[in-house]
Design an enzyme around this catalytic site. Sequence first.
Site, PDB file in Angstrom:
ATOM      1  N   SER A  17      34.449  46.819  45.519  1.00 56.70           N
ATOM      2  CA  SER A  17      34.592  45.568  44.781  1.00 56.70           C
ATOM      3  C   SER A  17      33.333  45.291  43.984  1.00 56.70           C
ATOM      4  O   SER A  17      32.246  45.132  44.549  1.00 56.70           O
ATOM      5  CB  SER A  17      34.850  44.411  45.753  1.00 56.70           C
ATOM      6  OG  SER A  17      34.597  43.198  45.069  1.00 56.70           O
ATOM      7  N   HIS A  61      37.781  47.864  42.171  1.00 64.89           N
ATOM      8  CA  HIS A  61      38.450  46.625  42.589  1.00 64.89           C
ATOM      9  C   HIS A  61      37.773  45.451  41.883  1.00 64.89           C
ATOM     10  O   HIS A  61      36.568  45.210  42.059  1.00 64.89           O
ATOM     11  CB  HIS A  61      38.374  46.473  44.115  1.00 64.89           C
ATOM     12  CG  HIS A  61      39.096  45.262  44.630  1.00 64.89           C
ATOM     13  ND1 HIS A  61      40.455  45.250  44.867  1.00 64.89           N
ATOM     14  CD2 HIS A  61      38.651  44.024  44.942  1.00 64.89           C
ATOM     15  CE1 HIS A  61      40.807  44.057  45.306  1.00 64.89           C
ATOM     16  NE2 HIS A  61      39.734  43.279  45.363  1.00 64.89           N
ATOM     17  N   ASP A  82      37.631  41.453  41.068  1.00 63.57           N
ATOM     18  CA  ASP A  82      38.012  40.157  41.634  1.00 63.57           C
ATOM     19  C   ASP A  82      37.882  39.048  40.605  1.00 63.57           C
ATOM     20  O   ASP A  82      36.772  38.675  40.219  1.00 63.57           O
ATOM     21  CB  ASP A  82      37.110  39.846  42.837  1.00 63.57           C
ATOM     22  CG  ASP A  82      37.418  40.738  44.021  1.00 63.57           C
ATOM     23  OD1 ASP A  82      38.565  40.695  44.504  1.00 63.57           O
ATOM     24  OD2 ASP A  82      36.521  41.485  44.461  1.00 63.57           O
ATOM     25  N   MET A 121      38.437  35.122  39.778  1.00 65.44           N
ATOM     26  CA  MET A 121      38.568  33.826  40.470  1.00 65.44           C
ATOM     27  C   MET A 121      38.459  32.691  39.464  1.00 65.44           C
ATOM     28  O   MET A 121      37.648  32.762  38.538  1.00 65.44           O
ATOM     29  CB  MET A 121      37.460  33.677  41.512  1.00 65.44           C
ATOM     30  CG  MET A 121      37.388  34.823  42.508  1.00 65.44           C
ATOM     31  SD  MET A 121      36.196  34.474  43.804  1.00 65.44           S
ATOM     32  CE  MET A 121      36.168  36.071  44.642  1.00 65.44           C
ATOM     33  N   HIS A 125      42.449  42.080  41.128  1.00 65.92           N
ATOM     34  CA  HIS A 125      42.882  41.123  42.155  1.00 65.92           C
ATOM     35  C   HIS A 125      42.723  39.721  41.592  1.00 65.92           C
ATOM     36  O   HIS A 125      41.599  39.226  41.454  1.00 65.92           O
ATOM     37  CB  HIS A 125      42.013  41.353  43.404  1.00 65.92           C
ATOM     38  CG  HIS A 125      42.283  40.411  44.531  1.00 65.92           C
ATOM     39  ND1 HIS A 125      41.428  40.302  45.617  1.00 65.92           N
ATOM     40  CD2 HIS A 125      43.301  39.539  44.768  1.00 65.92           C
ATOM     41  CE1 HIS A 125      41.910  39.405  46.467  1.00 65.92           C
ATOM     42  NE2 HIS A 125      43.039  38.924  45.971  1.00 65.92           N
ATOM     43  N   MET A 158      42.769  36.005  41.834  1.00 69.48           N
ATOM     44  CA  MET A 158      42.738  34.823  42.713  1.00 69.48           C
ATOM     45  C   MET A 158      42.767  33.602  41.812  1.00 69.48           C
ATOM     46  O   MET A 158      41.804  32.823  41.718  1.00 69.48           O
ATOM     47  CB  MET A 158      41.484  34.871  43.602  1.00 69.48           C
ATOM     48  CG  MET A 158      41.630  35.895  44.720  1.00 69.48           C
ATOM     49  SD  MET A 158      40.050  36.415  45.388  1.00 69.48           S
ATOM     50  CE  MET A 158      39.638  37.703  44.224  1.00 69.48           C
ATOM     51  N   MET A 218      44.461  39.971  52.850  1.00 65.05           N
ATOM     52  CA  MET A 218      43.110  39.401  52.879  1.00 65.05           C
ATOM     53  C   MET A 218      42.643  39.327  54.328  1.00 65.05           C
ATOM     54  O   MET A 218      43.304  38.720  55.173  1.00 65.05           O
ATOM     55  CB  MET A 218      43.106  37.981  52.289  1.00 65.05           C
ATOM     56  CG  MET A 218      43.216  37.874  50.780  1.00 65.05           C
ATOM     57  SD  MET A 218      41.962  38.720  49.796  1.00 65.05           S
ATOM     58  CE  MET A 218      40.424  38.257  50.559  1.00 65.05           C
ATOM     59  N   ASP A 237      41.258  43.789  52.315  1.00 62.89           N
ATOM     60  CA  ASP A 237      40.163  43.289  51.472  1.00 62.89           C
ATOM     61  C   ASP A 237      39.390  42.185  52.189  1.00 62.89           C
ATOM     62  O   ASP A 237      39.928  41.122  52.466  1.00 62.89           O
ATOM     63  CB  ASP A 237      40.785  42.746  50.172  1.00 62.89           C
ATOM     64  CG  ASP A 237      39.748  42.298  49.161  1.00 62.89           C
ATOM     65  OD1 ASP A 237      38.544  42.467  49.396  1.00 62.89           O
ATOM     66  OD2 ASP A 237      40.179  41.755  48.110  1.00 62.89           O
TER      67      ASP A 237
HETATM   68  C1  DX5 Z   1      36.951  38.154  48.273  1.00 59.26           C
HETATM   69  C2  DX5 Z   1      37.306  39.307  47.384  1.00 59.26           C
HETATM   70  C3  DX5 Z   1      36.863  40.615  47.922  1.00 59.26           C
HETATM   71  C4  DX5 Z   1      35.391  40.693  48.154  1.00 59.26           C
HETATM   72  C5  DX5 Z   1      35.162  41.597  49.304  1.00 59.26           C
HETATM   73  O1  DX5 Z   1      37.624  37.011  47.894  1.00 59.26           O
HETATM   74  O2  DX5 Z   1      38.700  39.407  47.181  1.00 59.26           O
HETATM   75  O3  DX5 Z   1      37.324  41.698  47.139  1.00 59.26           O
HETATM   76  O4  DX5 Z   1      34.673  41.159  47.044  1.00 59.26           O
HETATM   77  O5  DX5 Z   1      33.825  41.551  49.582  1.00 59.26           O
HETATM   78  P1  DX5 Z   1      33.216  42.072  50.943  1.00 59.26           P
HETATM   79  O6  DX5 Z   1      33.611  43.513  51.082  1.00 59.26           O
HETATM   80  O7  DX5 Z   1      31.775  41.862  50.718  1.00 59.26           O
HETATM   81  O8  DX5 Z   1      33.788  41.212  52.044  1.00 59.26           O
HETATM   82 ZN    ZN Z   2      39.475  41.335  46.214  1.00 60.60          ZN
END
Ligand code: DX5
Ligand code: ZN
Length: 215
Positions: free
Chosen positions: A7, A32, A34, A36, A65, A67, A136, A174
């Site tokens: 990620s 990956h 993320d 948000m 991903h 969110m 998750m 994840d």
């Molecule tokens: C959290 C993200 C993850 C995050 C994982 O909301 O969806 O992808 O980056 O990070 P680690 O591996 O540090 O928990």
């Molecule tokens: Zn993620």
Amino acid sequence: MPIVAPSLLSADFLHLEKDCIMLNESEADWFHLDVMDGQFVPNITYGPMIIKFMRKTSHKLFDVHLMIEAPERYTEDFKSAGADQLTIHWEACRHLHRNIQQIKSLGMKAGVALNPHTPVENLKEILHEIDLVLIMSVNPGFGGQQFIPHTLTKIKTLRSMIDDWSLPVKIEVDGGITLGNARDIVNAGADVLVAGNTVFSSADPKATIASLKAM
Ligand code: DX5
Ligand code: ZN
């Protein structure tokens, strides 16, 4: 051998190209990414513009991903930015089936993500339509959190559903994945390991990725 998807949330955004090149040279399978929105989750990260820049650095699969609330508003933007696969949250979609059709009609793979409180059984009527389920294992929003142990039960239940129905759906996990718990997660039935903090805070990220591949 699991698919490993580092990620970029934990990458150095001042030197993003350097981290993208490092992933290219590593055994990482997917990027990956993320996204948000500060609504669905309390944090804000980046969107299609940054992904478009990252796309210039790599031919690996871009696993995005989302969110974000009502993700159908941005499906085309992420396609144009270079996403290969879009994962949307069960909790963020009023018309999940329609949103999945939209993603697939644009030629991307479609995934559905579940928050820690959402039962895997909620996917019963949609599992045959999707390519991936993202479980998750922390509450979404931040990197570097602790793995929630009950996730292992959810992975096993979902593995049985997918195997019983002989579906080609991948299970991605994840949040909070470390070199200490990755093997248990794979043994429970995960196909894809996402890791942010474990990779990017490591003294040797490429070696850490290789260790995750060897789980
Ligand atoms: C959290 C993200 C993850 C995050 C994982 O909301 O969806 O992808 O980056 O990070 P680690 O591996 O540090 O928990
Ligand atoms: Zn993620």
